[in-house]
Design an enzyme around this catalytic site. Structure first.
Site, short mmCIF file in Angstrom:
data_model
loop_
_atom_site.label_atom_id
_atom_site.label_comp_id
_atom_site.label_asym_id
_atom_site.label_seq_id
_atom_site.Cartn_x
_atom_site.Cartn_y
_atom_site.Cartn_z
N CYS A 12 -12.71 -4.76 5.13
CA CYS A 12 -11.86 -5.63 6.14
C CYS A 12 -11.24 -6.74 5.52
O CYS A 12 -11.91 -7.35 4.71
CB CYS A 12 -13.10 -5.94 7.23
SG CYS A 12 -12.34 -7.30 8.40
N GLU A 17 -1.02 -0.91 -5.61
CA GLU A 17 -2.17 -0.43 -6.26
C GLU A 17 -1.74 0.24 -7.44
O GLU A 17 -0.92 0.92 -7.40
CB GLU A 17 -2.73 0.64 -5.21
CG GLU A 17 -3.58 -0.26 -4.10
CD GLU A 17 -3.99 0.96 -2.92
OE1 GLU A 17 -5.11 1.05 -2.91
OE2 GLU A 17 -2.89 1.40 -2.65
N CYS A 61 -13.32 -3.82 12.90
CA CYS A 61 -14.40 -4.23 12.21
C CYS A 61 -15.39 -4.87 12.96
O CYS A 61 -15.07 -5.48 14.10
CB CYS A 61 -14.01 -5.20 11.14
SG CYS A 61 -15.10 -5.82 10.03
N CYS A 101 -16.55 -7.53 12.93
CA CYS A 101 -16.57 -8.84 12.98
C CYS A 101 -15.47 -9.11 14.25
O CYS A 101 -15.26 -10.34 14.44
CB CYS A 101 -15.99 -9.51 11.65
SG CYS A 101 -14.08 -9.09 11.27
N ASP A 145 0.83 -1.10 0.07
CA ASP A 145 0.11 0.08 0.11
C ASP A 145 0.88 1.27 0.15
O ASP A 145 1.68 1.51 0.83
CB ASP A 145 -0.85 -0.05 1.20
CG ASP A 145 -1.70 1.12 1.32
OD1 ASP A 145 -2.63 1.23 0.51
OD2 ASP A 145 -1.50 2.15 2.30
N ASP A 160 -3.35 1.10 7.05
CA ASP A 160 -2.66 0.65 5.83
C ASP A 160 -2.05 -0.81 5.74
O ASP A 160 -2.04 -1.28 4.71
CB ASP A 160 -1.22 1.62 6.06
CG ASP A 160 -1.54 3.15 6.21
OD1 ASP A 160 -2.43 3.46 5.48
OD2 ASP A 160 -0.70 3.71 6.78
#
Ligand code: ZN
Length: 414
Positions: A332, A280, A351, A353, A196, A360
């Site tokens: 997530c 990316e 999250c 969850c 990232d 990052d």
């Protein structure tokens, strides 16, 4: 065996006489490029059909040389002129491919006129121009002469072309293109990594590694900023302004060199340690127009990912760019749920969850999973069944369609 194109760049030191000849060649190449561009623009405005490459070459080079206004085009190597038109044709092809959607990534603007004041002047000689590396180490260029070269390493084979570049700091470089067979291999490794490219860190890896741009680079950038402020206070057209311009250009060149060295070390280490690398596909130019401009430009990801890409090709590693059409930051990486938008200053989040994420590292994990899925490797999908990244090439309107062709920084990769 795959053949890869490698670029080798060396500093050259033309004599004052050769500098004059080079300036002439830069000028002629620019005129040919601009003449060609104007002719195609006129044809377009007049509603006529696109002028073919061959027809353009006939009108702009062959016939133009016979006119008194353009007779001086005969004073430079014909290959230099043809290559200038080849650049124009490539620029048009990229633009058309971008318009029709055949080209991925950021939008490409139509070619624009070249200026004497551009930061970078360049001409290219191909093999049939008979440029030659002499036994005494000099580079023989038609109608220019034998240039002194500082060879920092040896070329692996005969170069297929050489570009002579003059940068804003007034330095000259020879950039050779060499076709090399891909015989350099690294021992295979198991690890795959997602990267990232961030603003707080230069890069964050899916294994949790965070890489900050080194201090010396930030210090150099600060100095550059100061020099630029000095420059802006100087009177236009004054002698002091000219001196300040050169100072800024030199500082720029130094920062670029240092950054390139650092990026080379980092990219080589990443390639060595990982079998597959995913990043990316950012529209860096789009970001560069925002308030974050300085840090983005400074980070200079474009040249970094380009290094990763060609080194991966060279050492038989897998490299993939992941389209940034899925929300890598707020998805997530554990359960695939897409959470609320987050402000830039939110560095960690939880999250529903139950997973606790570093912003990052989570994004890097998503990049890795998306890259592996793109690559036909479903390992990522098995681990994270909820994760469905947008397929590559899906028709999504890119939010940064306004991106220009201006590159982040014209640093060549080697
Ligand atoms: Zn979750």
């Amino acid at each position: 065996m795959t053949v890869v194109q490698l670029r080798y760049q060396f500093r050259v030191y033309p004599t004052p006489r050769q500098q004059i000849e080079l300036a002439r060649a830069f000028g002629c190449a620019r005129v040919v490029f601009n003449d060609g561009l104007r002719l195609r623009r006129q044809a377009r405005e007049a509603g006529e059909k696109y002028i073919s490459d061959g027809e353009l070459s006939r009108q702009i080079i062959t016939e133009a040389k016979l006119t008194p206004q353009r007779a001086w085009l005969g004073e430079v190597s014909a290959v230099v002129l043809q290559q200038a038109l080849a650049d124009l044709n490539t620029a048009y092809r990229n633009f058309f491919a971008s318009v029709t959607g055949n080209r991925k990534g950021r939008k490409i603007a139509p070619p624009r006129l070249r200026s004497r004041k551009d930061n970078r002047q360049a001409i290219r000689f191909t093999r049939n121009s008979r440029f030659k590396v002499l036994d005494n180490g000099r580079l023989r260029l038609p109608k220019i002469g034998d240039l002194a070269v500082r060879w920092s390493r040896t070329l692996p084979s005969d170069p297929s072309s050489v570009a002579i570049i003059k940068d804003a700091a007034g330095r000259y470089f020879a950039s050779f293109v060499v076709q090399a067979s891909q015989d350099e291999t690294l021992p295979p490794v198991d690890s795959e990594i997602g990267i990232d490219l961030g603003l707080t860190h230069f890069a964050v890896m899916s294994d949790g590694t965070k890489i900050t741009a080194p201090k010396f680079l930030r210090r150099a950038a600060r100095k550059l900023k100061r020099l630029q402020q000095d420059l802006s206070r100087k009177q236009r057209g004054s002698q002091n302004r000219k001196k300040a311009v050169v100072k800024v250009a030199r500082a720029h060149a130094r920062v670029a060199d240092t950054r390139r060295d650092w990026q080379h070390k980092l990219s080589t280490a990443i390639i060595r340690e990982n079998q597959a690398i995913y990043v990316e596909d950012l529209c860096v130019v789009g970001l560069g127009r925002t308030r974050l401009a300085t840090s983005v430009h400074d980070a200079c990801w474009a040249s970094f990912t380009a290094m990763l890409e060609y080194k991966a090709a060279r050492y038989r590693r897998t490299f993939g760019r992941v389209d940034r059409f899925f929300p890598s930051t707020r998805m997530c990486s554990q359960c695939g749920r897409i959470n609320e938008k987050m402000a830039l200053n939110v560095r960690a989040w939880d999250c529903p969850c139950g997973a606790a994420h570093d912003r990052d590292v989570n994004a890097a994990l998503n990049v890795l999973a998306a890259g592996q899925a793109d690559n036909g490797n479903d390992r990522g999908a098995q681990v994270r069944p909820g994760l469905v990244p947008a397929p590559r090439g899906e028709a999504v309107t890119h939010p940064d369609a306004a991106c220009s062709t201006r590159s982040v920084e014209g640093i060549s990769a080697l």
